[in-house]
Design a protein around this motif. Structure first.
Motif, PDB file in Angstrom:
ATOM      1  N   LEU A 192       0.816  -1.223   0.000  1.00 54.52           N
ATOM      2  CA  LEU A 192       0.000   0.000   0.000  1.00 54.52           C
ATOM      3  C   LEU A 192       0.849   1.271   0.000  1.00 54.52           C
ATOM      4  CD1 LEU A 192      -2.703  -1.167   2.565  1.00 54.52           C
ATOM      5  CD2 LEU A 192      -2.866  -1.108   0.070  1.00 54.52           C
ATOM      6  N   ARG A 193       2.140   1.150   0.226  1.00 57.20           N
ATOM      7  CA  ARG A 193       3.010   2.339   0.203  1.00 57.20           C
ATOM      8  C   ARG A 193       3.994   2.251  -0.963  1.00 57.20           C
ATOM      9  NH1 ARG A 193       8.184   3.843   0.057  1.00 57.20           N
ATOM     10  NH2 ARG A 193       8.796   2.323   1.636  1.00 57.20           N
ATOM     11  N   ASP A 194       5.013   1.390  -0.885  1.00 55.47           N
ATOM     12  CA  ASP A 194       5.975   1.301  -1.989  1.00 55.47           C
ATOM     13  C   ASP A 194       5.270   0.761  -3.229  1.00 55.47           C
ATOM     14  OD1 ASP A 194       8.458   1.373  -3.299  1.00 55.47           O
ATOM     15  OD2 ASP A 194       9.495   0.792  -1.486  1.00 55.47           O
TER      16      ASP A 194
ATOM     17  N   CYS B  84      14.382  -4.685  -0.277  1.00 56.20           N
ATOM     18  CA  CYS B  84      15.170  -4.776  -1.509  1.00 56.20           C
ATOM     19  C   CYS B  84      14.318  -4.511  -2.748  1.00 56.20           C
ATOM     20  CB  CYS B  84      15.793  -6.164  -1.610  1.00 56.20           C
ATOM     21  SG  CYS B  84      16.947  -6.479  -0.270  1.00 56.20           S
ATOM     22  N   HIS B  85      14.879  -3.719  -3.644  1.00 62.80           N
ATOM     23  CA  HIS B  85      14.222  -3.469  -4.934  1.00 62.80           C
ATOM     24  C   HIS B  85      14.789  -4.414  -5.987  1.00 62.80           C
ATOM     25  CE1 HIS B  85      11.386  -0.212  -4.212  1.00 62.80           C
ATOM     26  NE2 HIS B  85      12.134   0.016  -3.150  1.00 62.80           N
ATOM     27  N   ASN B  86      14.014  -4.562  -7.062  1.00 63.63           N
ATOM     28  CA  ASN B  86      14.246  -5.683  -7.978  1.00 63.63           C
ATOM     29  C   ASN B  86      14.878  -5.283  -9.309  1.00 63.63           C
ATOM     30  OD1 ASN B  86      14.045  -8.460  -8.196  1.00 63.63           O
ATOM     31  ND2 ASN B  86      12.139  -8.343  -9.386  1.00 63.63           N
TER      32      ASN B  86
ATOM     33  N   GLY C  27      10.001  -3.052  -9.025  1.00 63.35           N
ATOM     34  CA  GLY C  27       9.246  -3.591  -7.893  1.00 63.35           C
ATOM     35  C   GLY C  27      10.103  -3.926  -6.685  1.00 63.35           C
ATOM     36  N   ASN C  28       9.414  -4.451  -5.665  1.00 67.78           N
ATOM     37  CA  ASN C  28      10.052  -4.854  -4.404  1.00 67.78           C
ATOM     38  C   ASN C  28      10.154  -6.374  -4.366  1.00 67.78           C
ATOM     39  OD1 ASN C  28       8.794  -2.134  -3.852  1.00 67.78           O
ATOM     40  ND2 ASN C  28       9.732  -2.474  -1.878  1.00 67.78           N
ATOM     41  N   ALA C  29      10.796  -6.876  -3.330  1.00 69.54           N
ATOM     42  CA  ALA C  29      10.821  -8.332  -3.120  1.00 69.54           C
ATOM     43  C   ALA C  29       9.381  -8.808  -2.986  1.00 69.54           C
ATOM     44  CB  ALA C  29      11.603  -8.658  -1.857  1.00 69.54           C
TER      45      ALA C  29
ATOM     46  N   PRO D 254       7.682  10.361  -1.377  1.00 65.38           N
ATOM     47  CA  PRO D 254       8.581  10.458  -0.223  1.00 65.38           C
ATOM     48  C   PRO D 254      10.050  10.560  -0.591  1.00 65.38           C
ATOM     49  CG  PRO D 254       7.675   8.232  -0.414  1.00 65.38           C
ATOM     50  CD  PRO D 254       6.921   9.105  -1.380  1.00 65.38           C
ATOM     51  N   GLN D 255      10.434   9.927  -1.719  1.00 64.85           N
ATOM     52  CA  GLN D 255      11.870   9.889  -1.997  1.00 64.85           C
ATOM     53  C   GLN D 255      12.321  10.959  -2.986  1.00 64.85           C
ATOM     54  OE1 GLN D 255      10.796   5.790  -2.173  1.00 64.85           O
ATOM     55  NE2 GLN D 255      12.933   5.272  -1.962  1.00 64.85           N
ATOM     56  N   ILE D 256      11.398  11.764  -3.475  1.00 66.18           N
ATOM     57  CA  ILE D 256      11.824  12.804  -4.413  1.00 66.18           C
ATOM     58  C   ILE D 256      11.799  14.169  -3.728  1.00 66.18           C
ATOM     59  CG2 ILE D 256      11.259  14.018  -6.546  1.00 66.18           C
ATOM     60  CD1 ILE D 256      10.349  11.322  -7.662  1.00 66.18           C
TER      61      ILE D 256
HETATM   62 ZN    ZN Z   1      11.443   1.139  -1.493  1.00 63.64          ZN
END
Ligand code: ZN
Ligand code: KIV
Length: 516
Positions: free
Chosen positions: A14-16, A205-207, A239-241, A512-514
């Motif tokens: 719901l977030r990343d 971890c990102h993919n 994506g994420n793990a 959040p990250q920008i």
């Molecule tokens: Zn992330």
């Protein structure tokens, strides 16, 4: 299970997951996913980034109030205003976590934060202390840890734990890590940080190199006791793990892992379907665990082996991850009560009798076209109902005729209601779907570009509903629309109209990250 042998599953769908272009979800949709995650016994649900927008704040609050068994978490940059927003959004929660982060890699500190390392440590400590004023459960993340200096990581982590962080998360933000060195880095941090025993170590971890799951598992082998992951591996960029892969790898290889999760694995496939139908991101057929082919045996040799002795070629049982659970539920002769009970089981509640009667009428229409109604059909039916209830629906489909004879140019006639006014549009196209989209464009003039169009069957068989995903882009903004129907032309038009409505409605929100 002792604390040391328990692997905490932190879900950030719901977030990343929502940060993936076009995957934005409404409050109602997020709530439905959160309830499914809770049913799956996910330990921590990251419900969003409260400071992103009023809508995100409200979604987190709705989830915080509804979820009782899982911890509910909000992301916050290491800024007072973000932490206050996170705390506000988590009000009413039985178990609240604030997850605050700051970047620690030289490249992020210099170019993004424009801060000296000493100032980054000061800001991190201040943020953790501030978060601790609201909850005892505070997670601190070193953004871009995968490219950070080990000595600096140890220094900032020690300071964050001293300030009160109870979970330390080491993200490979850009998906740069390789399993062995990443695991070694986690092991080294846990060994070197003097107060490491006062926190749970986590990885995220990102993919980007296709290694998110491998990197996470390598970290678990070196002492990480929380993994951050998403359903279907949804998430920023590649994506994420993926939650299902992490959980099933650990469960299947208990000969190698000294930990296990508390996940009810039979909820995995239903959760995967739900996330896919809400976001409009189809699951590739050969995706591990949740892809349609994940348990299908094609070659004669394999089939023969499986029939003689299942374990010859199967390392997991399809039913253990929810493939066969609740397959056939309802049909044409099912009554109102059976329909309502099944929907309640799936986490849907009706605001009143009118809503229930409306849903039941649509169920009957579907049951006339389709013999067996599966849970996936019910999810699709309810998703359509929520689109229609949306008062911000500018464009509505009233009627559609499409003509495609071999050798003749396909033609479509679409009747729409735009802002309450009926409009008729006609167009020719390369195919019937193209003709429909062109007809709609001729009256809507959205200026949006079609980036992706895909069709999937929701269930098996030729009478199955088709689920269409459409992605539109306009001036850098991306939206996804999904639509389902037993007629794939109708499903395509529904998906296209949903995407156009989203394009018109969706408020801009902070990333959040920008934005710092
Ligand atoms: Zn992330
Ligand atoms: O990828 C990342 O670094 C993140 C953090 C905000 C945890 O998503």
């Amino acid at each position: 299970m002792s604390a040391d042998s328990r692997l905490i599953i932190f879900d950030t769908t719901l977030r990343d997951g929502e940060q993936s272009p076009g995957a934005s979800m409404t409050r109602e949709e997020k709530l439905r996913i959160a309830m499914t995650l809770e049913k799956m016994r996910v330990d921590v649900i990251e419900a969003g980034f409260a400071a992103a927008s009023q809508g995100d704040f409200e979604s987190i609050n709705a989830i915080a109030r509804a979820v009782k068994d899982s911890t509910v978490c909000s992301l916050a940059r290491a800024l007072d205003k973000d932490i206050e927003a996170a705390a506000g959004a988590l009000e009413g929660s039985a178990r609240a976590r604030i997850h605050t982060f700051i970047a620690t890699s030289p490249i992020h500190m210099k170019y993004k934060l424009k801060l000296e390392p000493d100032d980054v440590v000061t800001q991190a400590v201040r943020a953790v202390k501030k978060a601790r004023q609201y909850t005892e459960d505070v997670e601190f993340s070193c953004e871009d840890a995968g490219r950070s200096d080990l000595d600096f990581l140890c220094r900032i982590i020690e300071a964050a734990i001293d300030a009160g962080a109870t979970t330390i998360n080491i993200p490979d933000t850009v998906g740069y890590a390789i399993p062995d060195p990443f695991g070694d880095m986690i092991g080294a941090i846990i060994n070197r940080v003097p107060n490491a025993d006062k926190a749970v170590f986590s990885v995220h971890c990102h993919n980007d190199l296709g290694l998110a799951v491998a990197n996470s598992l390598s970290a678990v082998m070196q002492g990480a006791r929380q993994v951050e992951c998403t359903i279907n591996g949804l998430g920023e960029r590649a994506g994420n793990a993926s939650l299902e892969e992490i959980v099933m790898a650990v469960r299947t290889r208990q000969d190698l892992f000294t930990v296990d999760t508390n996940i009810d694995t039979t909820q995995i496939v239903p959760a995967s379907r739900l996330v896919s139908s809400i976001t409009g991101f189809p699951v590739q057929p050969n995706k591990a665990i949740v892809g349609a082919n994940a348990f299908a045996h094609e070659s004669g040799i394999h089939q023969d082996g499986v029939l003689k002795h299942r374990e010859t070629y199967e390392i997991m049982r399809a039913e253990d991850v929810g493939w066969n659970a609740n397959r056939m539920v309802l049909g044409k002769h099912s009554g109102r009560n059976a329909f309502k009970t099944r929907l309640l089981d799936l986490g849907y509640a009706f605001a009143g009798d009118v809503e229930m009667a409306d849903a039941f009428a649509r169920f009957k229409t579907l049951a006339d076209k389709k013999h067996d109604i599966f849970d996936e059909d019910l999810h699709a039916l309810m998703a359509q109902a929520s689109d229609q209830r949306d008062e911000l629906e500018h464009i509505k489909l009233k009627h559609l005729t499409s003509q495609s004879d071999m050798g003749n140019t396909p033609k479509a006639r679409v009747v729409l209601e735009i802002e309450g006014k009926e409009v008729v549009a006609e167009a020719f196209g390369d195919g019937p779907v193209d003709a429909c989209f062109k007809a709609i464009d001729s009256v809507v003039n959205s200026g949006a570009q079609l980036q992706l169009y895909s069709v999937n069957a929701i269930t098996s068989g030729t009478e199955a509903q088709g689920e269409v995903s459409v992605r539109l882009e306009k001036s850098g903004r991306i939206v996804n629309g999904a639509g389902s129907d037993t007629d794939i032309i109708v499903a395509s038009v529904k998906a296209y109209i949903k995407a156009l409505n989203l394009m018109m409605n969706q408020p801009q929100k902070a990333h959040p990250q920008i934005t710092v």
